[in-house]
Design an enzyme around this catalytic site. Structure first.
Site, short mmCIF file in Angstrom:
data_model
loop_
_atom_site.label_atom_id
_atom_site.label_comp_id
_atom_site.label_asym_id
_atom_site.label_seq_id
_atom_site.Cartn_x
_atom_site.Cartn_y
_atom_site.Cartn_z
CG ASP A 30 0.85 -16.73 11.82
OD1 ASP A 30 0.09 -16.04 11.13
OD2 ASP A 30 0.53 -17.85 12.26
CG HIS A 36 -3.45 7.26 -0.46
ND1 HIS A 36 -2.82 6.04 -0.48
CD2 HIS A 36 -4.15 7.29 0.69
CE1 HIS A 36 -3.12 5.38 0.62
NE2 HIS A 36 -3.92 6.11 1.36
CD GLU A 94 -2.91 1.05 2.40
OE1 GLU A 94 -3.27 -0.08 2.80
OE2 GLU A 94 -3.34 2.11 2.88
CE LYS A 134 -6.22 -1.58 5.62
NZ LYS A 134 -5.37 -0.77 4.75
C1 MEV Z 1 -5.91 2.98 5.14
O1 MEV Z 1 -5.14 1.88 4.76
C2 MEV Z 1 -5.88 3.17 6.64
C3 MEV Z 1 -6.77 4.30 7.17
O2 MEV Z 1 -8.11 4.09 6.74
C4 MEV Z 1 -6.67 4.25 8.68
C5 MEV Z 1 -7.65 5.17 9.38
O3 MEV Z 1 -8.72 5.47 8.81
O4 MEV Z 1 -7.34 5.55 10.53
C6 MEV Z 1 -6.34 5.63 6.64
#
Ligand code: MEV
Length: 421
Positions: free
Chosen positions: A278, A376, A84, A262
């Site tokens: 892992d 991004h 990513e 995430k």
């Molecule tokens: C994207 O890979 C991760 C985010 O969505 C984390 C977040 O929203 O805090 C940017």
């Protein structure tokens, strides 16, 4: 620079050509020429063929390096294997900000893993529980017979806990075997011990043992990382307030908490993969831990200190090893461990959680201010340019033209390529 060696801070690292970046890492981590060559090599097909079944080939993902990390007073370059864009840059930037107030500080428990042994079909689960507890010494002895090397290094089975659970098929007992796994992830050692204990527990309780397996909710193997982020550096106290507003949604709402976590795992998984650990085990443990109070919530916690700076804390189970497992087979995982200069699994776990906190801070800061898309854009535009057929220095030209126009689309990239050729 840290008090324990070379500095991991370097400005404009991202602008250097790949060879210069490799040279920097080579010098920082004292790599030899052979090790340096590994960066551009693929996993040998023979090794891959011994690792899993039905092998066709290998699957590459980019390996980057996050700079600026200062953890417990020591400088680290942090390898990250991830597909990513923006993640490595964001971690490096967050680490640079954290350095101003002394970097990341961590605490962790002993490397204790839990093995579960499920026992069913007993007339009296309370009586059976007593019988198990009375034989604790013998149970631990039998468990430790299975791994004398681990015991020699100060690890081994240390305790047992017995839980009585009600289920739709009746009452059952789950015996937890608590094992200090030292520098291993521990799954093999724990599973072997649990399987060896099954006949003894059946004899003791008169019941039937079914599952004998490690738990990925490694909540006795916890790491906490903390950092203070300077309010001026992030744009002033109103930015700290905006950050806390964003964070509070993750604290109360599972929909946001999943995305927030995430972002933490973006950093964590990248290092877990780079060191051959892992990542499914770490993910499972993290999300189970995030639900430990009955509602899924944020794994990190933020507040303002008395000077108005932002304080971030992240706490989660961290079952990582530096011995055994795939990390000892992959040449690149061994290389990544050398880059880190780690001596123990505990040290690796502390870096992993610090990286998770850095990643989370960077994402929430961007979301609370300029939004996530800006960061991004540049790499995304370059990817689109390549997809449209741009070559060499055309890639940057096409990407910057698309960013200028605010239109990052394949058809527009194709048009620009035609125009500049
Ligand atoms: C994207 O890979 C991760 C985010 O969505 C984390 C977040 O929203 O805090 C940017």
């Amino acid at each position: 620079m840290s008090d324990k060696g070379k500095s991991s801070t370097i400005s404009g690292f991202y602008k250097l050509p790949v060879e210069k970046r490799v040279e920097f890492v080579k010098n920082f981590s004292n790599l030899n020429d052979e090790e340096t060559k590994l960066f551009s090599s693929c996993l040998d097909i023979g090794i891959a063929n011994r690792m899993i079944e039905n092998v066709l080939g290998t699957f590459e993902i980019p390996l980057g390096i996050a700079v600026n990390f200062l953890i417990n007073g020591k400088d680290y370059l942090v390898p990250m294997a991830i597909e990513e864009p923006s993640v490595v840059a964001a971690a490096s930037n967050a680490a640079k900000i954290a350095r101003i107030k002394g970097g990341f500080k961590t605490e962790c428990t002993d490397p204790l893993m839990i093995g579960q042994i499920q026992i069913l079909h007993m007339d009296d689960v309370f009586e059976a529980t007593k019988k198990i507890m009375n034989k604790k010494k013998e149970i631990l002895h039998l468990a430790n017979e299975q791994d004398k090397v681990l015991v020699k290094f100060g690890g081994g089975a240390k305790d047992i806990e017995v839980r009585i659970l009600d289920s739709p098929i009746g009452k059952m007992i789950v015996t937890h075997l608590i094992v200090d796994v030292r520098d291993a992830m521990g799954a093999n050692a724990v599973n072997t011990m649990c399987e060896a204990l099954a006949p003894m527990l059946e004899e003791l309780t008169g019941g039937k043992v079914r599952l004998k397996i490690l738990s990925n909710l490694a909540d006795k193997r916890i790491v906490k990382a903390k950092a203070v982020f300077d309010k001026e550096k992030i744009g002033g106290e109103h930015v700290v307030d905006a950050f806390l507003e964003s964070y509070n949604l993750a604290a109360i709402d599972p929909y946001r908490a999943a995305t927030h976590n995430k972002g933490i795992m973006n950093g964590i998984d990248a290092l877990i993969i780079a060191t051959g650990n892992d990542f499914r085990a770490i993910e499972a443990g993290a999300h189970a831990y995030a639900s430990r109070n009955g509602q899924y919530t944020s794994l990190s916690h933020y507040y303002k200190d008395k000077n108005g700076n932002l304080v971030g804390e992240l706490e989660l189970p961290m079952a990582v090893g530096i011995v055994g497992g795939a990390g000892n087979i992959y040449p690149k995982a061994k290389l990544c461990k050398k880059i880190l200069g780690i001596k123990t699994a505990k040290e690796l776990a502390e870096i992993v959680v610090s990286l998770g906190l850095a990643q989370n801070f960077a994402a929430v800061l961007a979301l609370s201010t300029v939004g996530i898309q800006k960061g991004h854009m540049s790499l995304h535009a370059k990817n689109i340019a390549v997809m449209a057929g741009a070559k060499g220095n055309e890639i940057d030209k096409v990407a910057s033209q698309m960013i200028k126009e605010g239109k990052i689309k394949l058809d527009r990239a194709e048009e620009i390529i035609k125009k500049i050729r």
